[in-house]
Design an enzyme around this catalytic site. Structure first.
Site, PDB file in Angstrom:
ATOM      1  N   HIS A  80      44.692 -43.321 -35.820  1.00 25.32           N
ATOM      2  CA  HIS A  80      44.393 -43.126 -37.244  1.00 25.32           C
ATOM      3  C   HIS A  80      43.713 -41.769 -37.445  1.00 25.32           C
ATOM      4  O   HIS A  80      44.102 -40.985 -38.306  1.00 25.32           O
ATOM      5  CB  HIS A  80      43.514 -44.263 -37.765  1.00 25.32           C
ATOM      6  CG  HIS A  80      42.854 -43.984 -39.080  1.00 25.32           C
ATOM      7  ND1 HIS A  80      43.543 -44.014 -40.273  1.00 25.32           N
ATOM      8  CD2 HIS A  80      41.582 -43.646 -39.389  1.00 25.32           C
ATOM      9  CE1 HIS A  80      42.702 -43.715 -41.259  1.00 25.32           C
ATOM     10  NE2 HIS A  80      41.507 -43.482 -40.753  1.00 25.32           N
ATOM     11  N   ASP A 109      57.890 -13.902 -50.573  1.00 23.64           N
ATOM     12  CA  ASP A 109      57.964 -15.010 -49.613  1.00 23.64           C
ATOM     13  C   ASP A 109      56.773 -14.863 -48.682  1.00 23.64           C
ATOM     14  O   ASP A 109      55.913 -14.005 -48.892  1.00 23.64           O
ATOM     15  CB  ASP A 109      59.285 -14.959 -48.806  1.00 23.64           C
ATOM     16  CG  ASP A 109      59.654 -16.338 -48.249  1.00 23.64           C
ATOM     17  OD1 ASP A 109      58.781 -16.957 -47.605  1.00 23.64           O
ATOM     18  OD2 ASP A 109      60.784 -16.797 -48.470  1.00 23.64           O
ATOM     19  N   TRP A 145      39.263 -40.140 -31.648  1.00 19.18           N
ATOM     20  CA  TRP A 145      39.902 -38.830 -31.905  1.00 19.18           C
ATOM     21  C   TRP A 145      39.094 -37.701 -31.302  1.00 19.18           C
ATOM     22  O   TRP A 145      39.582 -36.597 -31.138  1.00 19.18           O
ATOM     23  CB  TRP A 145      40.150 -38.626 -33.398  1.00 19.18           C
ATOM     24  CG  TRP A 145      38.995 -38.009 -34.144  1.00 19.18           C
ATOM     25  CD1 TRP A 145      37.942 -38.677 -34.676  1.00 19.18           C
ATOM     26  CD2 TRP A 145      38.791 -36.616 -34.428  1.00 19.18           C
ATOM     27  NE1 TRP A 145      37.078 -37.795 -35.264  1.00 19.18           N
ATOM     28  CE2 TRP A 145      37.575 -36.521 -35.140  1.00 19.18           C
ATOM     29  CE3 TRP A 145      39.501 -35.445 -34.161  1.00 19.18           C
ATOM     30  CZ2 TRP A 145      37.060 -35.302 -35.565  1.00 19.18           C
ATOM     31  CZ3 TRP A 145      38.965 -34.225 -34.599  1.00 19.18           C
ATOM     32  CH2 TRP A 145      37.762 -34.170 -35.290  1.00 19.18           C
ATOM     33  N   SER A 173      51.471 -24.839 -33.721  1.00 20.95           N
ATOM     34  CA  SER A 173      51.949 -24.840 -35.097  1.00 20.95           C
ATOM     35  C   SER A 173      50.882 -24.302 -36.041  1.00 20.95           C
ATOM     36  O   SER A 173      51.160 -23.462 -36.903  1.00 20.95           O
ATOM     37  CB  SER A 173      52.352 -26.266 -35.486  1.00 20.95           C
ATOM     38  OG  SER A 173      52.398 -26.397 -36.871  1.00 20.95           O
ATOM     39  N   SER A 174      49.646 -24.782 -35.849  1.00 18.80           N
ATOM     40  CA  SER A 174      48.565 -24.341 -36.741  1.00 18.80           C
ATOM     41  C   SER A 174      48.302 -22.856 -36.593  1.00 18.80           C
ATOM     42  O   SER A 174      48.070 -22.159 -37.583  1.00 18.80           O
ATOM     43  CB  SER A 174      47.272 -25.083 -36.418  1.00 18.80           C
ATOM     44  OG  SER A 174      47.380 -26.408 -36.789  1.00 18.80           O
ATOM     45  N   HIS A 257      33.578 -28.535 -35.095  1.00 19.62           N
ATOM     46  CA  HIS A 257      32.872 -28.341 -36.349  1.00 19.62           C
ATOM     47  C   HIS A 257      33.589 -27.383 -37.289  1.00 19.62           C
ATOM     48  O   HIS A 257      33.799 -27.724 -38.441  1.00 19.62           O
ATOM     49  CB  HIS A 257      31.395 -28.011 -36.196  1.00 19.62           C
ATOM     50  CG  HIS A 257      30.721 -28.341 -37.491  1.00 19.62           C
ATOM     51  ND1 HIS A 257      30.427 -29.626 -37.850  1.00 19.62           N
ATOM     52  CD2 HIS A 257      30.459 -27.585 -38.575  1.00 19.62           C
ATOM     53  CE1 HIS A 257      29.985 -29.638 -39.094  1.00 19.62           C
ATOM     54  NE2 HIS A 257      29.988 -28.418 -39.551  1.00 19.62           N
ATOM     55  N   GLU A 259      36.628 -27.039 -37.383  1.00 18.63           N
ATOM     56  CA  GLU A 259      37.756 -27.859 -37.818  1.00 18.63           C
ATOM     57  C   GLU A 259      37.413 -28.659 -39.076  1.00 18.63           C
ATOM     58  O   GLU A 259      38.220 -28.814 -39.980  1.00 18.63           O
ATOM     59  CB  GLU A 259      38.173 -28.806 -36.678  1.00 18.63           C
ATOM     60  CG  GLU A 259      39.110 -29.937 -37.064  1.00 18.63           C
ATOM     61  CD  GLU A 259      40.514 -29.477 -37.399  1.00 18.63           C
ATOM     62  OE1 GLU A 259      40.878 -28.352 -37.000  1.00 18.63           O
ATOM     63  OE2 GLU A 259      41.231 -30.240 -38.068  1.00 18.63           O
ATOM     64  N   TYR A 261      35.518 -27.720 -41.413  1.00 19.09           N
ATOM     65  CA  TYR A 261      35.614 -26.821 -42.562  1.00 19.09           C
ATOM     66  C   TYR A 261      37.047 -26.397 -42.819  1.00 19.09           C
ATOM     67  O   TYR A 261      37.407 -26.087 -43.952  1.00 19.09           O
ATOM     68  CB  TYR A 261      34.674 -25.627 -42.383  1.00 19.09           C
ATOM     69  CG  TYR A 261      33.237 -26.089 -42.378  1.00 19.09           C
ATOM     70  CD1 TYR A 261      32.768 -26.865 -43.444  1.00 19.09           C
ATOM     71  CD2 TYR A 261      32.372 -25.837 -41.348  1.00 19.09           C
ATOM     72  CE1 TYR A 261      31.484 -27.357 -43.460  1.00 19.09           C
ATOM     73  CE2 TYR A 261      31.084 -26.321 -41.350  1.00 19.09           C
ATOM     74  CZ  TYR A 261      30.644 -27.079 -42.408  1.00 19.09           C
ATOM     75  OH  TYR A 261      29.365 -27.572 -42.407  1.00 19.09           O
ATOM     76  N   SER A 272      38.575 -25.075 -57.240  1.00 18.85           N
ATOM     77  CA  SER A 272      38.176 -23.886 -57.984  1.00 18.85           C
ATOM     78  C   SER A 272      39.307 -23.335 -58.841  1.00 18.85           C
ATOM     79  O   SER A 272      39.079 -22.495 -59.715  1.00 18.85           O
ATOM     80  CB  SER A 272      37.693 -22.792 -57.026  1.00 18.85           C
ATOM     81  OG  SER A 272      36.663 -23.291 -56.217  1.00 18.85           O
ATOM     82  N   HIS A 306      25.069 -30.432 -33.589  1.00 21.28           N
ATOM     83  CA  HIS A 306      24.493 -31.499 -34.413  1.00 21.28           C
ATOM     84  C   HIS A 306      25.334 -32.777 -34.302  1.00 21.28           C
ATOM     85  O   HIS A 306      24.924 -33.823 -34.779  1.00 21.28           O
ATOM     86  CB  HIS A 306      24.303 -31.062 -35.868  1.00 21.28           C
ATOM     87  CG  HIS A 306      25.564 -30.861 -36.655  1.00 21.28           C
ATOM     88  ND1 HIS A 306      25.714 -29.859 -37.576  1.00 21.28           N
ATOM     89  CD2 HIS A 306      26.725 -31.543 -36.685  1.00 21.28           C
ATOM     90  CE1 HIS A 306      26.904 -29.931 -38.126  1.00 21.28           C
ATOM     91  NE2 HIS A 306      27.540 -30.948 -37.602  1.00 21.28           N
ATOM     92  N   HIS A 307      26.493 -32.672 -33.671  1.00 22.23           N
ATOM     93  CA  HIS A 307      27.255 -33.886 -33.369  1.00 22.23           C
ATOM     94  C   HIS A 307      26.742 -34.542 -32.096  1.00 22.23           C
ATOM     95  O   HIS A 307      27.255 -35.571 -31.679  1.00 22.23           O
ATOM     96  CB  HIS A 307      28.743 -33.550 -33.183  1.00 22.23           C
ATOM     97  CG  HIS A 307      29.378 -32.995 -34.416  1.00 22.23           C
ATOM     98  ND1 HIS A 307      29.995 -33.768 -35.355  1.00 22.23           N
ATOM     99  CD2 HIS A 307      29.457 -31.727 -34.882  1.00 22.23           C
ATOM    100  CE1 HIS A 307      30.444 -33.011 -36.336  1.00 22.23           C
ATOM    101  NE2 HIS A 307      30.129 -31.770 -36.075  1.00 22.23           N
ATOM    102  N   THR A 332      26.892 -24.431 -49.651  1.00 16.64           N
ATOM    103  CA  THR A 332      27.623 -25.557 -50.218  1.00 16.64           C
ATOM    104  C   THR A 332      27.054 -25.913 -51.582  1.00 16.64           C
ATOM    105  O   THR A 332      27.794 -26.190 -52.529  1.00 16.64           O
ATOM    106  CB  THR A 332      27.546 -26.773 -49.271  1.00 16.64           C
ATOM    107  OG1 THR A 332      27.803 -26.324 -47.946  1.00 16.64           O
ATOM    108  CG2 THR A 332      28.567 -27.819 -49.639  1.00 16.64           C
ATOM    109  N   LYS A 335      28.276 -23.629 -54.262  1.00 15.77           N
ATOM    110  CA  LYS A 335      29.614 -23.970 -54.737  1.00 15.77           C
ATOM    111  C   LYS A 335      29.551 -25.077 -55.783  1.00 15.77           C
ATOM    112  O   LYS A 335      30.158 -24.982 -56.845  1.00 15.77           O
ATOM    113  CB  LYS A 335      30.487 -24.420 -53.563  1.00 15.77           C
ATOM    114  CG  LYS A 335      30.873 -23.269 -52.674  1.00 15.77           C
ATOM    115  CD  LYS A 335      31.945 -23.690 -51.723  1.00 15.77           C
ATOM    116  CE  LYS A 335      32.761 -22.494 -51.297  1.00 15.77           C
ATOM    117  NZ  LYS A 335      33.700 -22.043 -52.299  1.00 15.77           N
ATOM    118  N   ARG A 454      29.836 -47.637 -34.994  1.00 16.91           N
ATOM    119  CA  ARG A 454      31.237 -47.398 -35.345  1.00 16.91           C
ATOM    120  C   ARG A 454      32.129 -47.768 -34.153  1.00 16.91           C
ATOM    121  O   ARG A 454      31.633 -48.004 -33.049  1.00 16.91           O
ATOM    122  CB  ARG A 454      31.454 -45.950 -35.748  1.00 16.91           C
ATOM    123  CG  ARG A 454      31.167 -44.947 -34.652  1.00 16.91           C
ATOM    124  CD  ARG A 454      31.120 -43.530 -35.173  1.00 16.91           C
ATOM    125  NE  ARG A 454      32.465 -43.011 -35.386  1.00 16.91           N
ATOM    126  CZ  ARG A 454      32.795 -41.720 -35.271  1.00 16.91           C
ATOM    127  NH1 ARG A 454      31.877 -40.825 -34.967  1.00 16.91           N
ATOM    128  NH2 ARG A 454      34.023 -41.318 -35.477  1.00 16.91           N
TER     129      ARG A 454
END
Lengths: 529, 190, 382
Positions: A80, A109, A145, A173-174, A257, A259, A261, A272, A306-307, A332, A335, A454
């Site tokens: 998932h 293009d 994950w 790909s990315s 991390h 990722e 963002y 925006s 921080h993870h 943040t 924004k 979790r």
């Protein structure tokens, strides 16, 4: 005719339409076709990942094991997560970028149309490999994950090798997608389209693309190290050979991390674009929005640990990563304040895209608050790896990233198809999703605070009630996405045409080309004054 | 075709950047070691090898707790001969861990050290340690494995107890990294 | 559609019987240590700051939504920047963050207090149980989930402490500084007891440290907090805090029990006695993988019913149970079970489910092997 011949931009001055049949999609180098492919692909992945989420929630409907074995439950949570992150959210943003960036900056293009084709077409292979692991001996990846070693190396099922291969392809790909977007934005802007005139969606994607180039290779590196540990006897993460499982977490979150963002900056961009349109007012604080995005991106490289507050960092480490993480609240916050100021004293209307955008601002901010709480290291010891974290990241990813994608699709769909949306059904979809998402994820805050870890298939009785509520919410949310599919198909087939501008308050180059946007647009670069 | 040239240059740069970042991922491995050494993260890196004699700080005594852990599938009996030592900083201390192999097969083991609190790791000098090399034992054999260490006189005042743990891993040649997967496919007798 | 009906049915049932087991716990518990209380206070402080910011931001937003809507004739005002305001809402949040960082730092420093502890306990995470070693007490035991499979499989009503109950509690004295040394035997686990505000990862090969000082006697429950494989959700933690005198008493009792166990191994056991105890031990320690029927879940967990090991040479069988099987999920049980339990479970495996060797393994034989007499283990495994 050969589609490949017309690959390079500028070469195809002849204004022919798309090729017919399947070949159009297989060999296309047209940014609109590829954008469409990305978006359909991500919708498919969203539905597959969603079915997994519903299976997970069904198992958690009541205490006790009902539907799935604990081992398969772990495979479900892992798949998932991977499918939603790499299959749904990221490709959807790349799809939106393919469609909209050239239209917004006045380019004919993407800069590298052939690479564009490859970067899409390797994705279905990656996900075919990933999903096929479900049917392999020993089952699919079951280590979450975040695939922490040694659970993902020494203790992994044999399918981990296929998982690694799939991640490599997704990464390639990315990276190709990111290179393409950077080249397009830097080299193909219409005359007069200076950097500080770029629409914010383009800006946020430019910064996201740089993040992708910086961190996707690190992800490739970490899975390569895993591969070597598993098959070639190295000991990067194996303590027995002098390695360190904690090193895995550092390298992973150095990717992970930023990722996070990568999955939210383009969402900032979309919102925006939408808020000013339906507020009939220019975006407040354009320059500070750009700087805030850039500072979030830079700070994202300094906060990875921080993870890992509970992994046993020394005091100075905990303090550094706590302060750095708290600092992210500043840009943040800027924004969010800018968005509110954009709406303030505007002339607001509430069409479907606007509803999703407003819900984004509110619910993403709630996710931001829980993020700020999680940043406080001493209290994170209580939140870490509980449902509080699950609530937090689902708030920023579902009503955050996913709502922004839906807002973007509803906003630009009339431009793509030339047909009007069914507003009533759009609003119905919005309200069902909005209610469903909150019923699903809000109780998870309480579950986490009450002590539910979790990634568990079964839980103690005091967690039963909120889990039941969350599952009901998940089914409401899940099934309301069928309305989204209906709305998209309905809009494509509708006969009700729209003007070039579509929305009363819309401004920008993309709203100056006719609706539907012709197969080739901006073949003569527009002038931006 | 200026645009094409600009594109090519940009692609090359960006590709180089991603290759560089791929390398950076691997460079994080040695960087992490440096980082661990500086911050004492994980208590992994201790000073090893010969050390200059220091004046023994008799005014201060530090508790050194020795711990033994068997990793999964490691049936050896393994433990320190003394589990708690009182050591003056600067004093050379000799002790040992005892290991015996209760199985009937030859096995090779590797002990992995770890120090807590991590900040103390850089003040722990190991002059001689059985963890420097792997240990092989025939089935039924036992061995006393020496450990010689010294605590640096610069050890911060706040640290009163140092825990030194050794985790014993089975690295016998018949047990390789991929054996785990093979076994899951092929099954095992029990 | 069946699923939906089940869910609607289930929901209506729950709504009817909400009070049956409802607690609707909403928040962190303040816990029973000084640290846990400061964590709770910090949590509440930051929560209310967030609420306050939320009220202001969403207040302005909803005010705009109501008053600046086109349908009420609102005209857009064309301002789109204001340096002073923008600087203000960069600086003010920074100030708020600093105000948050001060108590956060203080609490964190308190958590890292390196002062001497009075009791050292080593906590080792295993797939999927915890092992507690009282370092200066020669006391060492495993703590396993005791919730019966029937409750998990919904064949029996669930008990009050469903999934949060274990066979042996970690008994700790109150008002004593306790150092917890954490490590793991296989993969990364994380030891978490919310009431103590202690959560620390247990990493294989590495030692981590945390500490606590419990103020109130009581039973405090927690769970593993790091995904560690299949039964990650089934390895709870139960801490029983007792006054120091009672703790000493408990220590004496456990040691006496251990003596009794050694004595029990000396006596001679009949096959029936061993089978009865063996079944209990099997269901507790083996059935999760090898299944109550002995059929296993091949290929990872092979069947014991009719297996060459359970029917073949007894020495090999003993060796595998005591020492584990290399490169498989089969663990070494020598430290996890007593000599009597080991003898009983091996006997059970050799005589249950139609395995009928008729052999009994005596506890004294196992005790001899555990004492280090390797020769009695017979021929090696594999």
């Amino acid at each position: 005719m050969s589609t490949m011949d017309t690959a390079a931009p500028g070469v195809h001055e002849e204004h022919h339409g798309p090729a017919s049949g399947i070949g159009r999609w297989l060999f296309t180098t047209n940014h609109k076709d590829i954008g469409t492919l990305y978006l359909w692909f991500s919708l498919l992945m969203f539905l597959i990942g969603g079915v997994m989420a519903l299976l997970i929630r069904s198992e958690l409907f009541q205490p006790g094991l009902q539907l799935v074995e604990p081992g398969f439950f772990n495979q479900l949570t892992t798949m998932h997560g991977l499918i939603m992150v790499f299959g749904a959210v990221m490709p959807a943003f790349v799809g939106l970028a393919n469609w909209m960036v050239p239209l917004m900056i006045g380019a004919p293009d993407m800069a590298l149309p052939r690479m564009n084709n490859w970067s899409f077409w390797i994705l279905p292979f990656a996900f075919a490999i990933l999903v096929s692991t479900l049917f392999m001996d020993g089952g699919a990846p079951n280590f979450g994950w975040t695939f922490y070693a040694p659970l993902s190396t020494t203790y992994a099922p044999p399918s981990v090798t296929y998982f690694i291969f799939a991640i490599h392809i997704m990464g390639a790909s990315s990276i190709m997608g990111a290179i393409n977007i950077i080249a397009t934005i830097l080299n193909l802007r219409a005359p007069g389209m200076t950097m500080m005139k770029l629409p914010l969606f383009v800006w946020t994607w430019l910064i996201t693309a740089f993040l992708l180039i910086a961190v996707m290779p690190v992800l490739a590196g970490v899975v390569t190290m895993m591969l070597m540990d598993i098959h070639f006897g190295t000991s990067f993460f194996n303590a027995a050979g002098g390695g360190d499982p904690v090193l895995f977490q550092h390298v992973f979150w150095f990717f992970g991390h930023p990722e996070v963002y990568i999955m939210i900056l383009p969402a900032f961009g979309i919102v925006s674009q939408i808020l000013p349109t339906f507020s009939r007012k220019k975006l407040f604080g354009y320059a500070s929005m750009v700087y805030a995005t850039a500072s979030i991106a830079i700070l994202s490289f300094l906060v990875w640990a921080h993870h890992m507050f509970t992994v046993g960092l020394p005091l100075v480490g905990e303090l550094f990563f706590m302060f750095a993480t708290m600092l992210i609240a500043v840009p943040t916050g800027v924004k969010v304040f800018n968005w509110v100021a954009t709406m303030y004293r505007g002339s607001l209307t509430f069409e479907t895209p606007m509803l999703f955008a407003i819900a984004f601002v509110v619910l993403f901010t709630i996710g931001g608050f829980s993020g700020l709480m999680l940043a406080i290291a001493p209290v994170d010891f209580q939140y870490h790896d509980t449902y509080f974290v699950v609530a937090h990241f689902h708030y920023v990813l579902v009503p955050g990233a996913i709502f922004s994608i839906m807002a973007g699709v509803y906003y630009w769909l009339p431009k793509w198809t030339g047909h009007a949306l069914n507003e009533g059904m759009g609003k119905l979809h919005f309200w069902c999703s909005f209610i469903g998402v909150n019923i699903t994820f809000f109780p998870m805050h309480f579950l986490g605070l009450a002590g539910m870890p979790r990634r568990i298939p079964d839980y103690a009785l005091q967690f039963a009630d909120f889990n039941m509520v969350a599952t009901v919410g998940a089914f409401i949310f899940g099934f309301s996405q069928l309305l989204f599919v209906w709305n998209v198909i309905h809009c494509i087939r509708s006969r009700e045409t729209v003007s070039a501008q579509v929305w009363e308050g819309a401004h920008g180059l993309e709203w100056e080309v006719p609706s539907p946007a012709p197969y080739h647009t901006h073949t003569t670069p527009p002038r931006v004054e | 075709m200026d645009a094409a040239k600009a594109n090519r240059r940009l692609i090359i740069r960006l590709l180089m950047a991603s290759v560089l970042m791929f390398g950076f991922g691997f460079a994080l491995v040695p960087l992490y070691d440096v980082f661990c050494k500086v911050t004492g993260l994980n208590g992994r890196i201790t000073a090893t090898g010969p050390v200059d004699a220091m004046a023994v700080d008799t005014a201060r005594s530090v508790k050194v707790r020795l711990i033994a852990i068997n990793n999964e599938g490691m049936p050896w009996l393994f433990g320190p001969t003394e589990s708690l030592l009182r050591v003056n900083p600067g004093e050379m201390k000799q002790t040992a861990y005892r290991a015996s192999n209760p199985t009937t097969r030859r096995m090779v083991a590797q002990a992995i050290p770890s120090v807590s609190p991590g900040e103390a790791a850089q003040y722990l000098h190991k002059i001689n340690c059985f963890c420097f090399d792997s240990q092989a034992l025939e089935g039924g054999d036992a061995i006393d494995m020496p450990l010689m260490f010294m605590i640096d006189t610069d050890l911060p005042e706040s640290i009163h107890t140092i825990t030194l743990s050794y985790t014993l891993f089975d690295i016998s040649p018949d047990k390789t990294g991929t054996a785990e997967n093979d076994a899951q496919e092929g099954g095992s007798p029990i | 559609m069946g699923t939906i009906r089940t869910i609607i049915f289930g929901l209506s049932l729950t709504l009817l019987s909400l009070s049956a087991h409802a607690e609707w716990a909403l928040n962190l518990s303040p816990g029973v240590t000084e640290v846990s209380r400061s964590v709770y206070d910090l949590h509440m402080t930051i929560f209310w700051i967030c609420v306050a910011i939320g009220v202001v931001v969403f207040g302005v937003m909803f005010w705009s939504i109501f008053h600046h809507r086109k349908s009420r004739g609102a005209e857009a005002h064309h301002f789109h920047e204001h340096t002073l305001v923008e600087v203000a809402w960069t600086i003010v949040p920074l100030g708020i963050l600093i105000a948050m960082a001060v108590p956060a730092t203080a609490t964190l420093v308190k958590m890292y207090d390196p002062s001497e502890a009075d009791l050292d306990v080593q906590i080792t995470g295993y797939q999927w149980k915890w092992r507690y070693t009282y370092l200066d007490q020669d006391l060492d035991f495993f703590s396993n989930l005791t919730t019966p499979q029937e409750q998990i499989g919904n064949e029996q009503a669930k008990g009050e402490h469903y999934l949060l109950e274990v066979d042996r509690h970690l008994v700790l004295p109150t008002d004593t500084k306790i150092r917890l040394l954490l490590t793991a035997n296989d993969v990364i686990h994380s030891w978490w007891v919310p009431a103590l505000a202690v959560k620390k990862d247990a990493v294989p090969g590495f030692i981590n440290e945390a500490w606590t000082r419990i103020d109130e006697p009581g039973i405090y429950r927690g769970q593993c907090a790091e995904l560690c494989g299949k039964d990650h959700g089934f390895m709870p933690i139960v801490v029983e805090a007792v006054p120091p005198e009672q703790f000493q008493q408990w220590l004496a009792e456990v040691k006496a029990e251990k003596q009794a166990e050694v004595a029990a191994a000396e006596k001679s056991w009949t096959l029936d006695e061993l089978m009865t105890q063996g079944e209990q031990v099997y269901l507790r320690a083996c059935a999760a993988c090898h299944q109550p029927t002995g059929t296993g879940i091949p290929p990872a967990f092979p069947a014991l019913k009719g297996s060459p090991v359970a029917l073949g040479d007894v020495g090999t069988h003993i060796d595998i149970v005591l020492n584990g099987s290399p490169a498989t999920a089969m663990q070494a049980f020598r430290d996890q079970l007593s000599a009597t339990e080991l003898a009983a479970v091996i006997t059970y495996e050799r005589n249950a489910w139609g395995n009928s060797t008729g052999e009994a393994v005596s506890p004294s034989q196992i005790a001899g092997i555990l004492a280090g007499n390797a020769d009695t283990a017979g021929e090696g495994a594999q």
